[in-house]
Motif scaffolding. Structure first.
Motif, PDB file in Angstrom:
ATOM      1  N   UNK A 105     -23.210  34.295  29.712  1.00 26.86           N
ATOM      2  CA  UNK A 105     -23.824  34.624  28.043  1.00 26.86           C
ATOM      3  C   UNK A 105     -22.886  34.539  27.842  1.00 26.86           C
ATOM      4  N   UNK A 106     -21.824  35.533  27.704  1.00 21.99           N
ATOM      5  CA  UNK A 106     -20.735  35.356  26.207  1.00 21.99           C
ATOM      6  C   UNK A 106     -19.935  34.804  25.295  1.00 21.99           C
ATOM      7  N   UNK A 118     -18.658  45.808  24.426  1.00 26.03           N
ATOM      8  CA  UNK A 118     -18.708  47.167  25.218  1.00 26.03           C
ATOM      9  C   UNK A 118     -17.411  47.097  26.040  1.00 26.03           C
ATOM     10  N   UNK A 119     -17.835  46.021  26.322  1.00 25.44           N
ATOM     11  CA  UNK A 119     -17.018  45.931  28.280  1.00 25.44           C
ATOM     12  C   UNK A 119     -15.694  45.600  27.869  1.00 25.44           C
ATOM     13  N   UNK A 120     -15.271  44.642  27.276  1.00 22.08           N
ATOM     14  CA  UNK A 120     -14.042  44.124  27.270  1.00 22.08           C
ATOM     15  C   UNK A 120     -13.474  43.703  25.971  1.00 22.08           C
ATOM     16  N   UNK A 121     -11.809  44.750  26.268  1.00 23.41           N
ATOM     17  CA  UNK A 121     -11.270  43.756  25.217  1.00 23.41           C
ATOM     18  C   UNK A 121     -11.514  43.447  24.114  1.00 23.41           C
ATOM     19  N   UNK A 122     -11.515  43.200  22.790  1.00 24.81           N
ATOM     20  CA  UNK A 122     -11.244  42.457  22.001  1.00 24.81           C
ATOM     21  C   UNK A 122     -10.202  41.291  22.000  1.00 24.81           C
ATOM     22  N   UNK A 180     -16.197  51.198  22.032  1.00 23.41           N
ATOM     23  CA  UNK A 180     -15.524  52.221  22.809  1.00 23.41           C
ATOM     24  C   UNK A 180     -14.235  52.437  22.136  1.00 23.41           C
ATOM     25  N   UNK A 181     -13.771  52.318  20.830  1.00 28.13           N
ATOM     26  CA  UNK A 181     -12.280  52.580  20.150  1.00 28.13           C
ATOM     27  C   UNK A 181     -13.713  53.360  19.010  1.00 28.13           C
ATOM     28  N   UNK A 182     -15.237  52.850  18.426  1.00 29.38           N
ATOM     29  CA  UNK A 182     -16.274  53.498  17.545  1.00 29.38           C
ATOM     30  C   UNK A 182     -16.684  54.625  18.260  1.00 29.38           C
ATOM     31  N   UNK A 216     -22.215  44.462  25.317  1.00 30.65           N
ATOM     32  CA  UNK A 216     -23.908  44.207  26.533  1.00 30.65           C
ATOM     33  C   UNK A 216     -24.543  45.479  26.211  1.00 30.65           C
ATOM     34  N   UNK A 217     -25.882  44.769  25.760  1.00 29.28           N
ATOM     35  CA  UNK A 217     -27.040  45.838  25.518  1.00 29.28           C
ATOM     36  C   UNK A 217     -26.626  46.605  26.652  1.00 29.28           C
ATOM     37  N   UNK A 218     -26.369  46.214  28.137  1.00 28.07           N
ATOM     38  CA  UNK A 218     -27.045  47.465  28.727  1.00 28.07           C
ATOM     39  C   UNK A 218     -25.557  48.574  29.250  1.00 28.07           C
ATOM     40  N   UNK A 219     -24.532  48.289  28.776  1.00 29.49           N
ATOM     41  CA  UNK A 219     -23.393  48.220  28.774  1.00 29.49           C
ATOM     42  C   UNK A 219     -23.563  50.166  27.995  1.00 29.49           C
ATOM     43  N   UNK A 220     -24.482  49.216  26.876  1.00 20.31           N
ATOM     44  CA  UNK A 220     -25.143  50.279  25.966  1.00 20.31           C
ATOM     45  C   UNK A 220     -25.854  51.341  26.300  1.00 20.31           C
ATOM     46  N   UNK A 221     -26.749  50.661  27.286  1.00 26.31           N
ATOM     47  CA  UNK A 221     -28.344  51.553  27.389  1.00 26.31           C
ATOM     48  C   UNK A 221     -28.096  52.038  28.638  1.00 26.31           C
ATOM     49  N   UNK A 222     -26.608  52.445  29.245  1.00 20.58           N
ATOM     50  CA  UNK A 222     -25.983  53.263  30.700  1.00 20.58           C
ATOM     51  C   UNK A 222     -25.768  54.738  29.660  1.00 20.58           C
ATOM     52  N   UNK A 223     -25.623  55.056  28.726  1.00 21.47           N
ATOM     53  CA  UNK A 223     -25.697  56.312  28.055  1.00 21.47           C
ATOM     54  C   UNK A 223     -27.486  56.929  27.320  1.00 21.47           C
ATOM     55  N   UNK A 224     -27.774  55.655  27.713  1.00 18.43           N
ATOM     56  CA  UNK A 224     -29.148  56.396  26.723  1.00 18.43           C
ATOM     57  C   UNK A 224     -29.826  56.260  28.147  1.00 18.43           C
ATOM     58  N   UNK A 225     -30.466  56.994  28.598  1.00 18.84           N
ATOM     59  CA  UNK A 225     -31.794  56.755  29.964  1.00 18.84           C
ATOM     60  C   UNK A 225     -32.807  57.129  30.303  1.00 18.84           C
TER      61      UNK A 225
END
Lengths: 259, 192
Positions: free
Chosen positions: A50-51, A73-77, A106-108, A147-156
């Motif tokens: 995917x990436x 979201x998950x891996x450093x640039x 995460x920095x954002x 990933x969208x998935x990682x963002x959505x971990x905080x939107x339950x």
């Protein structure tokens, strides 16, 4: 393969302006590319590419003058760029010249004061507006969220998930961005996204996965949905090679078992 | 010499043709060497020529040692090796080879051929598949027919000459029928 069976370009091609992914096989089965401004879910389980597909989408775009924005979201640039350097289609100058911009989410979050466990509706609005500003500032016409998935971990809450994906798609479409949202899902049949609502909102779904033949695992790709263009729904075997993602028809003569 | 006659027949083929090169089991070693000589050295080393050798019967390392005996330089020959992993013989990978884990991964064989064609674009590429018999050991006939149909059509559209090695008496009627459907011509090495 260069002439991918299943290509139906010509039937309706030209109806909508296309964003050519630059991945030859994928553009063939999409009748020329993703319709410009579409938001596409790139869904698959771990290690299915995917990436890499998303990065190649940005690189191919940057090479033809379409700027790219990668929200990681998950891996450093730095690590992503390091991995990208192993591909022959990538040049460091694309990053140095700002033709591809990497942003660590995460920095954002920290800058925006959003580093809490669960995002509120207001937080979601701030976050979406920030992504829109970033797209405008960078002049990006191609955006990847990994990933969208990682963002959505905080939107339950499901209604907030729906709200976020809808708003994000709308603002990026308004800014003429063609967007790939990476979604991590488990193997086997079931929803194409963790919450089961994302695939209904987005314009397209590209599904990546594994299939077995006599114990050997093959990586496969299938376009499940793509608004605004006729497309093949056949399954293709893919390889992530140093020169980019290559696709061949999945041979049906043998028995295979979905994973 | 058999290899020169075979090479002449191959040179006479139109671009994009597919040829079955049939070897006799009783003279297998001689015919195999003649086939390598004709394809890798005589045709593959012509101006702007190069060979992509799909190695399923013998590991690429073995074929490479034979090619070296024929003075074939590495830059003229690339391998798609689909047998070394299965034979647990993957210790010293060749720099001019790309390895597929199993001869059952037919799509990956197609993709590696595609990879080498794109990486080294060349107007006079020849693809040699060694061999139909060995692929038939690992794959059911319907899958193999589909594989050859797609691969050969793709190579035909790119004007690539494809040579399929096949041993007489080691192919069943289904395989013979499939071969006759997918190739443009059959060359019996012993008759040349």
């Amino acid at each position: 393969m260069s002439a991918t069976p299943g290509s139906i370009s010509g039937a309706f091609a030209g109806a909508l302006e296309r964003c050519r992914t630059g991945i030859e096989g994928l553009d063939n089965i999409l009748s020329g590319g993703v319709p410009k401004g579409n938001t596409v879910l790139v869904a698959g389980n771990v290690g299915t590419g995917k990436t890499t597909l998303s990065l190649e989408f940005l690189v191919r775009g940057a090479e033809v003058g379409e700027k790219g924005l990668f929200l990681s979201v998950t891996e450093a640039s730095t690590r992503l760029i390091q991995n990208l350097s192993t591909f022959e289609f990538f040049r460091q100058e694309l990053v140095h010249e700002g033709r591809i911009v990497f942003v660590d989410v995460p920095v954002l979050y920290e800058k925006l004061g959003l580093n809490r466990d669960e995002l509120t509706s207001d937080d979601i609005d701030v976050f979406v507006r920030t992504i829109e500003s970033l797209a405008r500032e960078t002049g990006a016409s191609r955006v990847v969220v990994d990933s969208l998935t990682s963002i959505l971990y905080r939107i339950r809450q499901p209604e907030r998930v729906r709200d976020f994906v809808l708003k994000l798609s709308q603002v990026l479409n308004r800014n003429s961005c063609t967007t790939l949202l990476v979604s991590e899902i488990g193997g086997g049949p079931g929803p194409l996204s963790p919450h089961g609502v994302e695939e209904a909102i987005v314009d397209g779904v590209i599904l990546l996965g594994n299939t077995r033949r006599q114990g050997d695992i093959l990586r496969v790709l299938q376009v499940v949905k793509m608004r605004g263009t006729p497309h093949s729904r056949a399954q293709y075997v893919i390889e992530l090679t140093p020169i980019g993602l290559l696709m061949a028809p999945h041979l049906k003569g043998g028995r295979s078992e979905e994973r | 010499m058999a290899s020169t006659a075979v090479a002449d027949r191959l040179r006479a083929m139109a671009g994009g043709s597919a040829v079955a090169l049939r070897l006799r089991p009783e003279s297998y070693a001689d015919h195999y060497f003649a086939a390598l000589n004709a394809t890798l050295r005589e045709v593959g080393m012509e101006t702007q020529g190069q060979t992509i050798f799909v190695s399923v019967t013998n590991p690429a390392s073995l074929v490479w040692s034979l090619a070296q005996a024929l003075d074939v330089p590495a830059e003229r020959l690339s391998f798609v090796d689909a047998i070394s992993h299965t034979m647990m013989n993957y210790r010293d990978p060749l720099p001019n080879a790309t390895y597929v884990e199993s001869p059952r991964m037919l799509e990956n064989i197609m993709l590696r051929v595609e990879y080498l064609l794109r990486k080294n674009p060349n107007p006079r590429t020849i693809v040699v598949i060694d061999s139909v018999n060995t692929l038939a050991i690992h794959n059911p006939p319907d899958l193999l027919s589909e594989f050859f149909h797609i691969l050969l059509n793709n190579l035909k559209s790119r004007q690539v000459l494809t040579v399929l090695l096949a041993v007489y008496d080691e192919t069943n009627p289904d395989l013979d029928q499939m071969l006759s459907l997918v190739v443009d011509e059959t060359i019996d090495v012993s008759a040349n």
